[in-house]
Scaffold this active site. Structure first.
Site, PDB file in Angstrom:
ATOM      1  N   SER A 149     -23.137 -22.097  31.329  1.00 43.57           N
ATOM      2  CA  SER A 149     -24.244 -22.799  31.996  1.00 43.57           C
ATOM      3  C   SER A 149     -24.220 -24.269  31.600  1.00 43.57           C
ATOM      4  CB  SER A 149     -25.565 -22.125  31.620  1.00 43.57           C
ATOM      5  OG  SER A 149     -26.640 -22.788  32.242  1.00 43.57           O
ATOM      6  N   SER A 150     -25.354 -24.912  31.570  1.00 43.76           N
ATOM      7  CA  SER A 150     -25.385 -26.347  31.258  1.00 43.76           C
ATOM      8  C   SER A 150     -26.811 -26.785  30.943  1.00 43.76           C
ATOM      9  CB  SER A 150     -24.890 -27.122  32.480  1.00 43.76           C
ATOM     10  OG  SER A 150     -25.255 -28.480  32.377  1.00 43.76           O
ATOM     11  N   TYR A 163     -26.487 -29.797  41.121  1.00 39.90           N
ATOM     12  CA  TYR A 163     -25.806 -29.177  39.962  1.00 39.90           C
ATOM     13  C   TYR A 163     -26.797 -28.348  39.130  1.00 39.90           C
ATOM     14  CZ  TYR A 163     -23.092 -29.065  35.548  1.00 39.90           C
ATOM     15  OH  TYR A 163     -22.420 -28.688  34.404  1.00 39.90           O
ATOM     16  N   LYS A 167     -26.646 -24.194  38.094  1.00 45.12           N
ATOM     17  CA  LYS A 167     -26.544 -23.680  36.725  1.00 45.12           C
ATOM     18  C   LYS A 167     -27.738 -22.777  36.408  1.00 45.12           C
ATOM     19  CE  LYS A 167     -22.612 -24.962  35.747  1.00 45.12           C
ATOM     20  NZ  LYS A 167     -21.588 -24.127  35.137  1.00 45.12           N
TER      21      LYS A 167
HETATM   22  N1  LIG Z   1     -18.529 -31.280  29.963  1.00 47.36           N
HETATM   23  C1  LIG Z   1     -19.816 -31.139  29.792  1.00 47.36           C
HETATM   24  O1  LIG Z   1     -20.524 -32.063  29.331  1.00 47.36           O
HETATM   25  C2  LIG Z   1     -20.488 -29.827  30.139  1.00 47.36           C
HETATM   26  C3  LIG Z   1     -21.768 -29.622  29.652  1.00 47.36           C
HETATM   27  C4  LIG Z   1     -22.417 -28.437  29.940  1.00 47.36           C
HETATM   28  C5  LIG Z   1     -21.791 -27.486  30.700  1.00 47.36           C
HETATM   29  N2  LIG Z   1     -20.544 -27.698  31.192  1.00 47.36           N
HETATM   30  C6  LIG Z   1     -19.952 -26.635  31.998  1.00 47.36           C
HETATM   31  O2  LIG Z   1     -18.753 -26.211  31.375  1.00 47.36           O
HETATM   32  C7  LIG Z   1     -17.825 -25.759  32.357  1.00 47.36           C
HETATM   33  C8  LIG Z   1     -16.507 -26.489  32.194  1.00 47.36           C
HETATM   34  O3  LIG Z   1     -16.759 -27.871  32.248  1.00 47.36           O
HETATM   35  P1  LIG Z   1     -15.683 -28.960  31.785  1.00 47.36           P
HETATM   36  O4  LIG Z   1     -16.447 -30.139  31.367  1.00 47.36           O
HETATM   37  O5  LIG Z   1     -14.696 -28.326  30.887  1.00 47.36           O
HETATM   38  O6  LIG Z   1     -15.012 -29.261  33.207  1.00 47.36           O
HETATM   39  P2  LIG Z   1     -13.702 -30.093  33.559  1.00 47.36           P
HETATM   40  O7  LIG Z   1     -13.093 -30.715  32.353  1.00 47.36           O
HETATM   41  O8  LIG Z   1     -14.095 -30.947  34.725  1.00 47.36           O
HETATM   42  O9  LIG Z   1     -12.712 -28.932  34.051  1.00 47.36           O
HETATM   43  C9  LIG Z   1     -13.071 -28.195  35.184  1.00 47.36           C
HETATM   44  C10 LIG Z   1     -12.162 -27.004  35.320  1.00 47.36           C
HETATM   45  O10 LIG Z   1     -12.615 -26.227  36.440  1.00 47.36           O
HETATM   46  C11 LIG Z   1     -11.526 -26.101  37.357  1.00 47.36           C
HETATM   47  N3  LIG Z   1     -12.041 -25.973  38.706  1.00 47.36           N
HETATM   48  C12 LIG Z   1     -12.743 -26.879  39.422  1.00 47.36           C
HETATM   49  N4  LIG Z   1     -13.019 -26.383  40.646  1.00 47.36           N
HETATM   50  C13 LIG Z   1     -12.464 -25.143  40.693  1.00 47.36           C
HETATM   51  C14 LIG Z   1     -12.379 -24.137  41.671  1.00 47.36           C
HETATM   52  N5  LIG Z   1     -12.938 -24.288  42.881  1.00 47.36           N
HETATM   53  N6  LIG Z   1     -11.737 -22.983  41.371  1.00 47.36           N
HETATM   54  C15 LIG Z   1     -11.157 -22.800  40.165  1.00 47.36           C
HETATM   55  N7  LIG Z   1     -11.184 -23.734  39.185  1.00 47.36           N
HETATM   56  C16 LIG Z   1     -11.835 -24.881  39.463  1.00 47.36           C
HETATM   57  C17 LIG Z   1     -10.665 -27.313  37.125  1.00 47.36           C
HETATM   58  O11 LIG Z   1      -9.353 -27.066  37.612  1.00 47.36           O
HETATM   59  P3  LIG Z   1      -8.355 -28.305  37.962  1.00 47.36           P
HETATM   60  O12 LIG Z   1      -7.879 -28.811  36.634  1.00 47.36           O
HETATM   61  O13 LIG Z   1      -7.279 -27.674  38.759  1.00 47.36           O
HETATM   62  O14 LIG Z   1      -9.153 -29.315  38.716  1.00 47.36           O
HETATM   63  C18 LIG Z   1     -10.736 -27.402  35.595  1.00 47.36           C
HETATM   64  O15 LIG Z   1      -9.876 -26.440  35.015  1.00 47.36           O
HETATM   65  C19 LIG Z   1     -18.508 -25.972  33.699  1.00 47.36           C
HETATM   66  O16 LIG Z   1     -19.132 -24.782  34.097  1.00 47.36           O
HETATM   67  C20 LIG Z   1     -19.558 -27.033  33.406  1.00 47.36           C
HETATM   68  O17 LIG Z   1     -20.643 -26.950  34.285  1.00 47.36           O
HETATM   69  C21 LIG Z   1     -19.873 -28.855  30.913  1.00 47.36           C
END
Ligand SMILES: NC(=O)c1ccc[n+]([C@@H]2O[C@H](COP(=O)([O-])OP(=O)(O)OC[C@H]3O[C@@H](n4cnc5c(N)ncnc54)[C@H](OP(=O)(O)O)[C@@H]3O)[C@@H](O)[C@H]2O)c1
Length: 260
Positions: A149-150, A163, A167
């Site tokens: 989640s987030s 967004y 979530k």
């Molecule tokens: N970063 C933060 O601050 C944060 C905070 C809270 C929650 N989150 C949550 O944590 C999770 C991961 O976030 P992150 O920051 O690690 O993201 P990220 O670095 O942007 O990486 C996103 C990943 O999702 C893949 N993806 C995107 N669209 C897709 C699709 N349609 N089908 C399959 N794969 C797909 C991307 O693949 P490609 O490499 O091929 O594009 C990549 O592997 C998400 O659910 C996000 O909402 C993140």
């Protein structure tokens, strides 16, 4: 009394959506370190090499990994994830399903387009629903589903008109499926809620958004910093273990104490 062998995931097979980079890649590696075989999923052609690197690292750890290009937004590509998992499964089952892939572009209400709405809901909500439906016949009793989640689901951050609700929907699904899949399937369904984490998603945010978040990050009770992938991934791995069998329908905070 637990002898700590419960945290082992030896012989289990996991699908981690969006595991080419960021939190998903960290989760894939954590699951492998505990003995799981992992489907490493990506979508963009430009991420193929990074995803392959995660596969190579897992193979070095000593478990099986398979690369799978599939968009969770595309219903006709979802079966690829199941087929890949069954190829590396030692049990003929898929014990662990991690819904990590998500889109997270910021937009205020006035800037929200139908396209932004549709792509985000298709990726973040429709994708996990139909992937879970497709995976369910392969999930054994003792199976595990974990959503990422987030803060967006809880904090009411400006710019999260779309967004944020996606979530919040993930957290609602966790509570619903804990009931639907508990007695009937013996599966636990939980979510981990990270605050800001240093990944591409965070660094690609609008600079003004990052600036606005700074005071809050500096007040993070655990430490005045943004989260790291390794602050999140071990908690996900724990929820996948036998030791977490009595936890379902829960949302565990991995945000340094910023909020509950
Ligand atoms: N970063 C933060 O601050 C944060 C905070 C809270 C929650 N989150 C949550 O944590 C999770 C991961 O976030 P992150 O920051 O690690 O993201 P990220 O670095 O942007 O990486 C996103 C990943 O999702 C893949 N993806 C995107 N669209 C897709 C699709 N349609 N089908 C399959 N794969 C797909 C991307 O693949 P490609 O490499 O091929 O594009 C990549 O592997 C998400 O659910 C996000 O909402 C993140």
């Amino acid at each position: 009394m637990s002898d700590f062998t419960g945290v082992s995931l030896k012989g289990k097979t996991a699908i981690v959506t969006g595991s080419s980079r960021g939190i998903g890649a960290g989760i894939a590696l954590q699951l492998a370190k505990r003995g799981a075989n992992v489907v490493v999923n990506y979508v963009s052609e430009g991420s193929k090499d990074r995803a392959q690197e995660i596969v190579d690292q897992i193979t070095k750890i000593g478990t099986k990994a398979i690369l799978c290009q599939a968009s969770v937004m595309k219903l006709d590509e979802i079966p690829r994830l199941i087929e890949a998992a069954l190829k590396i499964s030692e049990t003929g089952k898929i014990e662990i399903l991690i819904h990590n892939a998500a889109l997270g572009l910021e937009a205020n209400l006035v800037d929200t387009s139908l396209e932004l709405y549709t792509t985000h809901f298709d990726c973040n909500v429709r994708g996990p629903i139909f992937l879970t439906k497709e995976a369910l016949p392969h999930l054994p009793r003792g199976g595990r589903i974990v959503f990422i989640s987030s803060a967006a689901a809880r904090l009411g951050v400006a710019g999260h008109t779309v967004y944020g609700p996606t979530k919040a929907a993930n957290e609602a699904l966790v509570r619903v499926w804990a009931k639907e899949l508990g007695h009937s399937h013996g599966i636990t369904v939980n979510c981990v809620n990270p605050g800001p984490v240093a990944t591409d998603q965070w660094f690609q945010s609008d600079p003004q958004f990052i600036k606005d978040m700074e005071p809050m990050i500096n007040e993070t009770p655990a430490a005045p910093r943004v989260g790291e992938v390794d602050d999140i991934a071990p908690l996900v791995a724990f929820l996948c273990s036998d030791d977490a069998r009595w936890t379902t329908g829960s949302c565990l905070s991995a945000n340094g104490g910023l909020y509950n």
